[in-house]
Structures are given as structure tokens and as C-alpha cells.
Enzyme design. Structure first.
Site, PDB file in Angstrom:
ATOM      1  CD  GLU A 193      45.654  77.090  43.473  1.00  0.00           C
ATOM      2  OE1 GLU A 193      46.242  78.106  43.887  1.00  0.00           O
ATOM      3  OE2 GLU A 193      45.745  76.105  43.685  1.00  0.00           O
TER       4      GLU A 193
ATOM      5  CD  GLU B 208      48.730  74.359  47.924  1.00  0.00           C
ATOM      6  OE1 GLU B 208      47.878  74.195  46.898  1.00  0.00           O
ATOM      7  OE2 GLU B 208      49.076  75.778  48.019  1.00  0.00           O
TER       8      GLU B 208
END
Length: 270
Positions: free
Chosen positions: A255, A156
Site C-alpha cells: 500500500e 487499523e
């Protein structure tokens, strides 16, 4: 939220950043009560290798809530304190390796197959190239182990961490490509957090178009603020439509930080 309302994306609540008014083990049930069927979490324990009782309590909380666990981070250090992963951190590399087995065991028992391996910050006094060599080795170890349960290891790009070296999708894809070429694994994918990519200056539309075959998991938040969609300027709903039109069929992790109460932060889905 009932996924029929949104006609495409399947949304999972990130219980590490939403429902923070509740103890962690109560959040999956709160997500279910809010209408969601899936959750994801950062590493939910203080230790990289928690004891059996801690693991059992966590797994029971997921099962009893009736939600599916669709994403789980490997241990990443002290996230509130600024740590962003152990993968490239020489002094804590063994800690990451010890964490691989317990993370995948939890995933196997709960049906989770997506595991985020945060790369780690640059370390004073350590050659960045040596950190990258270590990261490639550790990611290959994690991917090889994950393959035995049909799992995928995620890499990520992250914003807001000055010493984190993966800022763009291209940065992450370079790491993924290296791991594939050097170790022969094929189950390392890009975690495309549209918020992090946009904040770091990536062209998110080009990422969606160019990296369709690499994107293995998606997360969203609006910018500025990292709150729910509609509170900022990012064209998230259109970008999600582009993702699914382009063939993405995975989950979308919510998120983001609720701008007011958690329940109200889901109103955009209606």
C-alpha cells in the site's frame, strides 16, 4: 512478483494506490502481468450500496485477471476528501450497516476473507465516547456477519488524518478488546500497516513482538514519503522477517505510492 523470490512474505498489490495510471478495473490485470497473484482494494465504488451491474463489472475484472482478492475495505466515505471511515460516524452509521452485506457478498463470491473497517474521524459536536460506543456496536455487527463466511474484520491505526483517533496499535487493540468483551465475537483483528505505525511514533518492533496474536493483516510503505521499500529509512524487510518468524502467515499488502513508475516500484523485490 513471484513469491519464491522473497522466501516468506506473500505480497498483494493494493490496486487503489498502485497502477493509478490505469482505470481501476484494469489494475488487477496489470498486477497479474507484473507477476503478482493477489490484490487488495479500498472500497471500489462511489456508493456504499452499488447497483448489481457495478458489482458484476468489478467481480468480473478480478476473475478475468486471474488474481485473488485478499483484502477489501468496507465503504469509508470520500477518502480523497478526507473521510476515513463510517464506523463511528453517527450521521452515516446506517450507510455503513447497509454496506456490510454487499461487502461480504463480494468477499464470499471472490474468496476474500479480510475486511478493513476504517474507524472514522472525530465529528464536531459529537461526544467522542458516544462515537466509540457506536463504533463498538457497528464493528460487532460487521464481525457477526463476517463470521458466517469465515471472515475477519480489521481495525487499523492511520496516520495523516488529524481527526482519526486510532493512532497506535494499542489504540486499535483497545477497540478490538472492547468489541470482543461486549459482543463475544472473536474475528476482529489488527491491521498492522507498518508505515502508519512508524509515522505515528509507535515502536513497530515492540508491536510485532507484543501483538503477534492480534495481527490479522499487514501493509507496508517506506517513510518518509510513503513510497516503496528502500526509498526511506524503515527496516521493513527485517520487520517482515520478524513477523513471519513470529508466526504471521498472511498477506502483505503493498500500500505505497510508486516513486516513479509502478513497474519500477517493484524492483526492490528482486
Amino acid at each position: 512478483m513471484d513469491n519464491a523470490l522473497v522466501r516468506g512474505p506473500r505480497y498483494a498489490v493494493n490496486c487503489s494506490i498502485l497502477f493509478t495510471e490505469l482505470p481501476l478495473l484494469e489494475r488487477p490485470a496489470a498486477a497479474k502481468a507484473a507477476g503478482f497473484d493477489a490484490v487488495e482494494l479500498w472500497w471500489p465504488f462511489e456508493s456504499a450500496v452499488p447497483d448489481d451491474a457495478q458489482v458484476e463489472r468489478f467481480e468480473r475484472a478480478i476473475r478475468d485477471s486471474g488474481v485473488h482478492l485478499v483484502g477489501l475495505n468496507f465503504a469509508a466515505g470520500d477518502m480523497p476528501g478526507g473521510d476515513r471511515g463510517l464506523v463511528s460516524w453517527p450521521e452515516r452509521s446506517q450507510e455503513f450497516r447497509d454496506n456490510i452485506a454487499v461487502t461480504l457478498e463480494i468477499g464470499e463470491r471472490l474468496g476474500c476473507r479480510a475486511f478493513n473497517a476504517l474507524y472514522g474521524n472525530r465529528v464536531d459536536g459529537v461526544d467522542p465516547a458516544a462515537q466509540d460506543d457506536l463504533a463498538a456496536e457497528n464493528l460487532a455487527l460487521a464481525a457477526t456477519a463476517a463470521a458466517t463466511i469465515g471472515g475477519t474484520v480489521l481495525v487499523e491505526p492511520v496516520s495523516g488524518a488529524d481527526r482519526y483517533p486510532l493512532l497506535t496499535a494499542a489504540d486499535a487493540v483497545d477497540v478490538i478488546t472492547r468489541v470482543e468483551h461486549e459482543s463475544g465475537v472473536s474475528n476482529v483483528g489488527l491491521l498492522a500497516d507498518l508505515y502508519h505505525l512508524a509515522v505515528n511514533g509507535d515502536d513497530v518492533d515492540k508491536v510485532i513482538a507484543a501483538q503477534a496474536d492480534r495481527i490479522a493483516h499487514v501493509q507496508i510503505a517506506d517513510a518518509p514519503g510513503r513510497n516503496e521499500p528502500g526509498t526511506g529509512t524503515l527496516p521493513l524487510l527485517r520487520q517482515l522477517e520478524d513477523l513471519y518468524t513470529g508466526g504471521y502467515d498472511g498477506w502483505v499488502g503493498l500500500e505505497y505510492k510508486a516513486s516513479s513508475t509502478t513497474d519500477l516500484s517493484f524492483d526492490w523485490l528482486r
